[in-house]
Design an enzyme around this catalytic site. Structure first.
Site, mmCIF file in Angstrom:
data_model
loop_
_atom_site.group_PDB
_atom_site.id
_atom_site.type_symbol
_atom_site.label_atom_id
_atom_site.label_comp_id
_atom_site.label_asym_id
_atom_site.label_seq_id
_atom_site.Cartn_x
_atom_site.Cartn_y
_atom_site.Cartn_z
ATOM 1 N N GLU A 10 0.843 -1.197 0.000
ATOM 2 C CA GLU A 10 0.000 0.000 0.000
ATOM 3 C C GLU A 10 0.878 1.247 0.000
ATOM 4 O OE1 GLU A 10 -3.463 2.004 2.848
ATOM 5 O OE2 GLU A 10 -2.137 0.450 3.644
ATOM 6 N N HIS A 11 1.828 1.303 0.933
ATOM 7 C CA HIS A 11 2.764 2.425 1.033
ATOM 8 C C HIS A 11 4.184 1.893 0.843
ATOM 9 C CE1 HIS A 11 -0.580 3.388 3.937
ATOM 10 N NE2 HIS A 11 -0.621 4.466 3.164
#
EC number: 1.1.1.23
Length: 434
Positions: A327-328
């Site tokens: 996601e990040h």
């Protein structure tokens, strides 16, 4: 302690595959319960929503009180400090400026056959934004969901935010005001999703529902998809950091904990070619956990799902990151641009040691609603595009129909769709009569 893996050791591939396959989300079988809630809201409307809100949120409502009144919103906003207001206004301004650049352009052209072709973009008519409630609710999520919708031109924008025991975070209401939300409903759970999708006597249905929620909200969004659009089914938060060199281990530790503190099921992974750095970061995480306010949550996440992976080089680190599709993704390396060019799958990339993921959560500008659970392999974060529709355009001139119509007729015949072919043939015959 987190897992400590090394690509040079035997058994790494099996261990890494197991890490990728870990089931992190506690997803009880709630589908039957959610199906019942949705059916109840469809059948009884406001009465069902009010009854379910009393049961789950301990809040007695009437149809007139489902939405916050302007006076209530003003009273809550008045309690926000000047400092908090300024921070939220800065975030809103930066998010709006970033998303304005995402607006696509219409297109129209004439091709070689003389046909006029193109497309045009237009906003969906209405959207409902789900915001988890209580004092732990996130005003930043209101901005990240609502502002792109407004930039896209969505006409009607509403928020559903549960208020357990009647408690609401004033910053959520301020964020809704700054983002141009039309109404804030004090309801949550599957009943809120059902009300937004199907409507009640008081709540008008919307065309799309976005925003995070628990297992019940996620199951409800799955069930109403098709009746309305949805953004995504988001899982627990995750971060992967690729680091090397003289980066401060404490910075990396804090970045890993910034996601671990969200949820016991969150996942934080460090990938580095420097084993000494990896071990220093582990020590820094343990030291920070001693004083972190949410240490019970962050500690459980780091213990159960955290990992440090030592690689041969940064090229191998990038390849492993793509398999995770985080996601990040933070790139705390000497040349983050060069490394980013090797990355194919990540929800958001944060370039360089001066760009912590937390900046992206609030004031960076890009959206923080991002694909989780490896879905960055095939999807993107929330954007203006999620609130737009593309309509294709085609106009045939007589000459263009003469040029391409016979091929369309032949294809229709090959598919045994007689009326298709006849609809083209009738026009070609008229042209031939002339």
């Amino acid at each position: 302690m987190p897992q400590f893996l090394d690509t040079r050791r035997p058994g790494f591939e099996a261990d890494f595959t197991a890490l990728l396959g870990m089931k992190r989300e506690d997803s009880p079988d709630v589908d039957a319960v959610v199906a019942g809630i949705i059916a109840d809201v469809r059948a009884r409307g406001d009465a069902a929503v009010i009854e379910l809100t009393a049961r789950f949120d301990r809040l007695e409502l009437t149809p007139e009180r489902l939405a916050f009144s302007e006076a209530e919103i003003e009273a809550e906003i008045a309690t926000v400090s000047a400092e908090d207001r300024a921070a939220l206004e800065l975030a809103a301004e930066r998010i709006r400026a970033y998303h304005a650049r995402q607006m696509p352009e219409n297109a129209r052209w004439t091709d070689a056959a003389g046909a006029e072709l193109g497309w045009r973009w237009g906003p969906i008519a209405s959207a409902g934004l789900y915001v988890p409630g209580g004092l732990a609710s996130y005003p930043s999520s209101v901005l990240m969901n609502a502002i792109p919708a407004r930039v896209a031109g969505v006409e009607r924008l509403v928020v559903a935010c549960p208020t357990p025991g009647g408690v609401v975070n004033p910053l959520v209401l301020l964020a809704a005001r700054l983002a141009g939300v039309d109404a804030v409903y004090r309801i949550g759970g599957a009943q809120a999703v059902a009300a937004l999708a199907y409507g009640t006597e008081t709540i008008r249905p919307v065309d799309k529902i976005t925003g995070p929620g628990n297992a019940y909200v996620a199951a409800a969004k799955r069930r109403v998809f098709g009746r309305v659009g949805i953004d995504m089914i988001a899982g627990p938060s995750e971060i992967l950091v690729i680091a090397e060199g003289a980066v401060d281990p404490d910075w990396i530790a804090l970045d890993l904990l910034s996601q671990a503190e969200h949820d016991e099921s969150a996942q934080s992974i460090l990938v580095t070619p420097d084993e000494a750095l990896g071990r220093a970061v582990v020590q820094a995480v343990e030291a920070r956990l001693e004083t972190l306010e949410r240490r019970a949550i962050a500690g459980a996440s780091w213990r159960d799902y955290g990992a440090v992976i030592v690689t041969r080089d940064l090229e191998e680190a990038a390849a492993l990151s793509d398999r995770v599709a985080p996601e990040h993704l933070e790139l705390c390396v000497a040349d983050p641009e060069a490394l980013a060019a090797r990355i194919r799958h990540a929800g958001a990339i944060f370039l360089g040691g001066w760009t912590p993921e937390a900046i992206g959560d609030y004031v960076g500008g890009p959206n923080h609603v991002l694909p989780t659970a490896r879905s960055a392999r095939f999807s993107s974060g929330l954007s203006v595009m999620d609130f737009l529709k593309r309509t294709t355009l085609a106009r045939m001139t007589p000459a263009a129909l003469r040029a391409v119509g016979p091929a369309a007729e032949r294809l229709a015949i090959s598919e045994s769709l007689e009326a298709h072919g006849l609809s083209v043939r009738a026009r070609l015959d008229r042209l031939n009569e002339g």
